[in-house]
Scaffold this active site. Structure first.
Site, PDB file in Angstrom:
ATOM      1  N   HIS A   5       4.346   1.577   9.411  1.00  0.00           N
ATOM      2  CA  HIS A   5       4.020  -0.095   9.502  1.00  0.00           C
ATOM      3  C   HIS A   5       5.645  -0.786   9.741  1.00  0.00           C
ATOM      4  O   HIS A   5       6.069  -2.229   9.692  1.00  0.00           O
ATOM      5  CB  HIS A   5       3.213  -0.859   8.618  1.00  0.00           C
ATOM      6  N   ASP A  37       3.538  -6.946  -3.925  1.00  0.00           N
ATOM      7  CA  ASP A  37       3.849  -6.653  -4.856  1.00  0.00           C
ATOM      8  C   ASP A  37       4.863  -7.116  -6.128  1.00  0.00           C
ATOM      9  O   ASP A  37       5.139  -6.404  -6.981  1.00  0.00           O
ATOM     10  CB  ASP A  37       3.075  -5.522  -5.352  1.00  0.00           C
ATOM     11  N   ASP A  87      11.615   5.870   2.410  1.00  0.00           N
ATOM     12  CA  ASP A  87      12.309   5.242   1.594  1.00  0.00           C
ATOM     13  C   ASP A  87      12.812   6.379   1.053  1.00  0.00           C
ATOM     14  O   ASP A  87      14.111   6.391   0.601  1.00  0.00           O
ATOM     15  CB  ASP A  87      12.019   4.657  -0.308  1.00  0.00           C
TER      16      ASP A  87
HETATM   17  C1  UD1 Z   1       6.512   3.450  -2.451  1.00  0.00           C
HETATM   18  C2  UD1 Z   1       7.667   2.475  -2.916  1.00  0.00           C
HETATM   19  C3  UD1 Z   1       7.937   1.566  -1.998  1.00  0.00           C
HETATM   20  C4  UD1 Z   1       8.046   2.425  -0.219  1.00  0.00           C
HETATM   21  C5  UD1 Z   1       6.778   2.771  -0.272  1.00  0.00           C
HETATM   22  C6  UD1 Z   1       7.918   3.790   0.863  1.00  0.00           C
HETATM   23  C7  UD1 Z   1       7.526   1.541  -5.717  1.00  0.00           C
HETATM   24  C8  UD1 Z   1       7.883   1.118  -6.686  1.00  0.00           C
HETATM   25  N1  UD1 Z   1       7.474   1.732  -3.782  1.00  0.00           N
HETATM   26  O1  UD1 Z   1       5.476   2.950  -2.767  1.00  0.00           O
HETATM   27  O2  UD1 Z   1       8.565   0.570  -2.028  1.00  0.00           O
HETATM   28  O3  UD1 Z   1       8.164   0.885   0.666  1.00  0.00           O
HETATM   29  O4  UD1 Z   1       6.874   4.115  -1.295  1.00  0.00           O
HETATM   30  O5  UD1 Z   1       7.379   5.168   1.147  1.00  0.00           O
HETATM   31  O6  UD1 Z   1       8.778   2.841  -5.230  1.00  0.00           O
HETATM   32  N2  UD1 Z   1       1.485  -1.069   2.798  1.00  0.00           N
HETATM   33  C9  UD1 Z   1       1.306  -1.120   4.530  1.00  0.00           C
HETATM   34  N3  UD1 Z   1       0.656  -0.097   5.144  1.00  0.00           N
HETATM   35  C10 UD1 Z   1      -0.097   0.630   4.023  1.00  0.00           C
HETATM   36  C11 UD1 Z   1      -0.348   0.855   2.870  1.00  0.00           C
HETATM   37  C12 UD1 Z   1       0.205   0.303   2.092  1.00  0.00           C
HETATM   38  O7  UD1 Z   1       1.506  -1.448   5.109  1.00  0.00           O
HETATM   39  O8  UD1 Z   1      -1.763   1.534   4.842  1.00  0.00           O
HETATM   40  C13 UD1 Z   1       2.404  -1.612   2.347  1.00  0.00           C
HETATM   41  C14 UD1 Z   1       1.914  -2.333   1.954  1.00  0.00           C
HETATM   42  O9  UD1 Z   1       2.093  -3.914   1.724  1.00  0.00           O
HETATM   43  C15 UD1 Z   1       3.382  -2.790   0.245  1.00  0.00           C
HETATM   44  C16 UD1 Z   1       3.723  -1.670   0.936  1.00  0.00           C
HETATM   45  O10 UD1 Z   1       3.846  -1.105   2.242  1.00  0.00           O
HETATM   46  O11 UD1 Z   1       4.222  -3.873   1.230  1.00  0.00           O
HETATM   47  C17 UD1 Z   1       3.880  -0.804  -0.072  1.00  0.00           C
HETATM   48  O12 UD1 Z   1       2.341  -0.036  -0.243  1.00  0.00           O
HETATM   49  P1  UD1 Z   1       2.305  -0.035  -2.007  1.00  0.00           P
HETATM   50  O13 UD1 Z   1       0.724   0.355  -2.034  1.00  0.00           O
HETATM   51  O14 UD1 Z   1       2.422  -0.729  -2.414  1.00  0.00           O
HETATM   52  O15 UD1 Z   1       2.764   1.418  -2.032  1.00  0.00           O
HETATM   53  P2  UD1 Z   1       3.904   2.007  -3.640  1.00  0.00           P
HETATM   54  O16 UD1 Z   1       3.943   3.104  -4.221  1.00  0.00           O
HETATM   55  O17 UD1 Z   1       4.224   1.103  -4.399  1.00  0.00           O
HETATM   56 MN    MN Z   2       4.394  -1.025  -4.474  1.00  0.00          MN
END
Ligand code: UD1
Ligand code: MN
Length: 440
Positions: free
Chosen positions: A184, A207, A285
């Site tokens: 994405h 978030d 990341d």
């Molecule tokens: C963790 C990191 C995040 C990073 C991600 C990448 C922290 C607190 N968070 O995600 O900064 O970008 O690892 O490895 O360190 N999303 C999609 N598609 C999906 C699932 C999620 O686009 O199938 C998006 C969500 O909308 C959000 C981002 O990806 O914007 C991160 O998803 P989240 O579920 O918040 O994962 P974290 O565990 O926080």
């Molecule tokens: Mn997150």
């Protein structure tokens, strides 16, 4: 003669029939199944590109509209009447800085909280158009986003078109979320830079809360990113941003770091062009935390975070949230970064002054520091290996992990924090040259 007429008639009827059949066959749609699979794919791709171009035009038109409205009201405020025709020619002012906000959304309706704050604190719609990129095809979330885009032309949404299943070996299936996120991000960054043609972007996850001076922070630091080729990103996040280890009295204080903090960050197009071709399939990341992937360049991070993550339920589950993210402080004081002199962050000033500072500083041990009374004199602690680094980091209340050998928030091996009111530097006891990927 009669025979001749009959034959002529038959010939005419035949020709008419052939003509009708040809006409009919050119009008009916060839069934999809008869086309080669790759033709269908190509057509779908072309439709997608057209769709994106349409979106781009929409964004551009909206921005122009906003700009014109602003010029008009500014002129009216000054008592000058200007008609729309004349406004059409107002196009020769310096190409203004635009820093679009890219909101990464998926299936959490709480993106509303994130968007509410982005809208609430946004000082200027033209400088900061909002683009929501939605993955996951989640309808309820899309409806929440639509509420914002329908009422404000400076907010737009695009859907991540590739929702195909990512084939993974059994052992990696549990990480599928990270694969989807990486896919994405690649789509969304290409969309912002290549389809929409912006020069820089601020990436926000769905978030995140933002501080009141979030926009001002990026606006003020943007010139550092342009001026200093040793920087590749600006981040709103301090990984060690808990109240006990930061200086709450200096919200204006910024640092350089070799550890990519993420969680609200800005990059320029030319950086993305270099990253895009080698973008990883997952864990982007941590990949950005490997100096090899970012040419050993650094990021800017604040002393007090400008974002806060409320995403307890996410891809990387809740423990990390409870232990680290929950207590990270979100800055509340508005700092006018655009009016500050931030040149001290340029490598040519920052590195020598950090060296001089550390040379002039008394060195102590973590045990002595424990026994010392609270004070204001800064001190230096030193480490020789990953074990002694981690021991001291833990005692100070810092995160003790590494990525590709880089400690969180480290700059040239040095980590700084506050400890009982005193600034502390945890620095290598040896001549630092580069990070050792075997640490951690
Ligand atoms: C963790 C990191 C995040 C990073 C991600 C990448 C922290 C607190 N968070 O995600 O900064 O970008 O690892 O490895 O360190 N999303 C999609 N598609 C999906 C699932 C999620 O686009 O199938 C998006 C969500 O909308 C959000 C981002 O990806 O914007 C991160 O998803 P989240 O579920 O918040 O994962 P974290 O565990 O926080
Ligand atoms: Mn997150």
């Amino acid at each position: 003669m009669r025979v001749y007429t009959k034959r002529l008639l038959i010939a005419i009827v035949c020709l008419l029939l052939i003509w009708l059949v040809t006409l009919y066959s050119s009008m009916i749609e060839v069934p999809r199944s008869l086309l080669e699979a790759h033709d269908v794919q190509n057509m779908e791709k072309r439709i997608e590109i057209l769709h994106q171009e349409l979106n781009y035009q929409k964004v551009q038109t909206n921005q122009l509209k906003i700009k014109l409205e602003e010029v008009k009201s500014a002129q009216e405020a000054r008592g000058i009447n200007i008609n729309d025709d004349e406004l059409g020619r107002v196009d020769d002012f310096d190409s203004p800085l635009i820093l679009p906000i890219l909101v990464m959304a998926c299936d959490r309706v709480t993106v509303e909280r994130c968007l509410d704050n982005l809208v609430k604190y946004r000082p200027d719609k033209t400088i900061f158009p909002i683009i929501v990129s939605q993955d996951c095809d989640h309808n309820a979330t899309y409806h929440v986003i639509k509420k914002f885009t329908d009422s404000d032309p400076s907010i737009n949404v695009v859907k991540q078109p590739d929702q195909s299943v990512i084939p993974l070996p059994r052992a990696k299936v549990k990480f599928v979320g990270y694969y989807k996120i990486a896919r994405h991000f690649k789509f969304a960054l290409n969309y912002v830079f290549n389809t929409l043609g912006y020069e820089a972007v601020i990436i926000v996850e769905d978030d995140l809360d933002i501080s009141p001076d979030f926009y001002e922070y990026f606006l003020g630091t943007y010139s550092l990113l342009v001026q200093d080729p040793s920087l590749w990103c600006i981040s709103a996040w301090n990984d060690n941003g808990k109240p006990d280890v930061i200086d709450m009295s200096t919200p204006e204080l910024l640092h350089r770091t070799d550890f990519f903090p993420g969680l609200g960050w800005m990059i320029r197009k030319h950086t993305w062009m270099k990253l895009e071709s080698k973008w990883p399939p997952a864990f982007f990341d941590d990949w950005l935390r490997n100096p090899e992937n970012t040419e050993g360049k650094a990021c800017i991070r604040p002393e007090i975070s400008r974002t806060y993550t409320f995403g307890k339920v996410g891809v990387s589950k809740g423990l990390f949230f409870e232990n680290h993210l929950k207590t990270n402080v979100l800055n509340k004081q508005f700092v006018e970064f655009t009016k500050l002199d931030l040149n001290y962050l340029l490598k040519k000033f920052y590195d020598p002054s950090l060296d001089t500072l550390l040379d002039s500083m008394p060195t102590t041990t973590i045990e002595e520091l424990e026994d010392m009374r609270a004070g204001t004199v800064p001190v230096k602690l030193t480490y020789l290996n990953s074990k002694s680094y981690q021991h001291q980091a833990r005692m100070l209340g810092l995160m003790d992990d590494f990525r590709s050998g880089v400690p969180r928030t480290a700059y040239r091996g040095i980590v700084t924090c506050k400890y009982r009111g005193r600034r502390v530097y945890l620095a290598p006891a040896f001549r630092w040259e580069k990070y050792d990927p075997s640490w951690g």
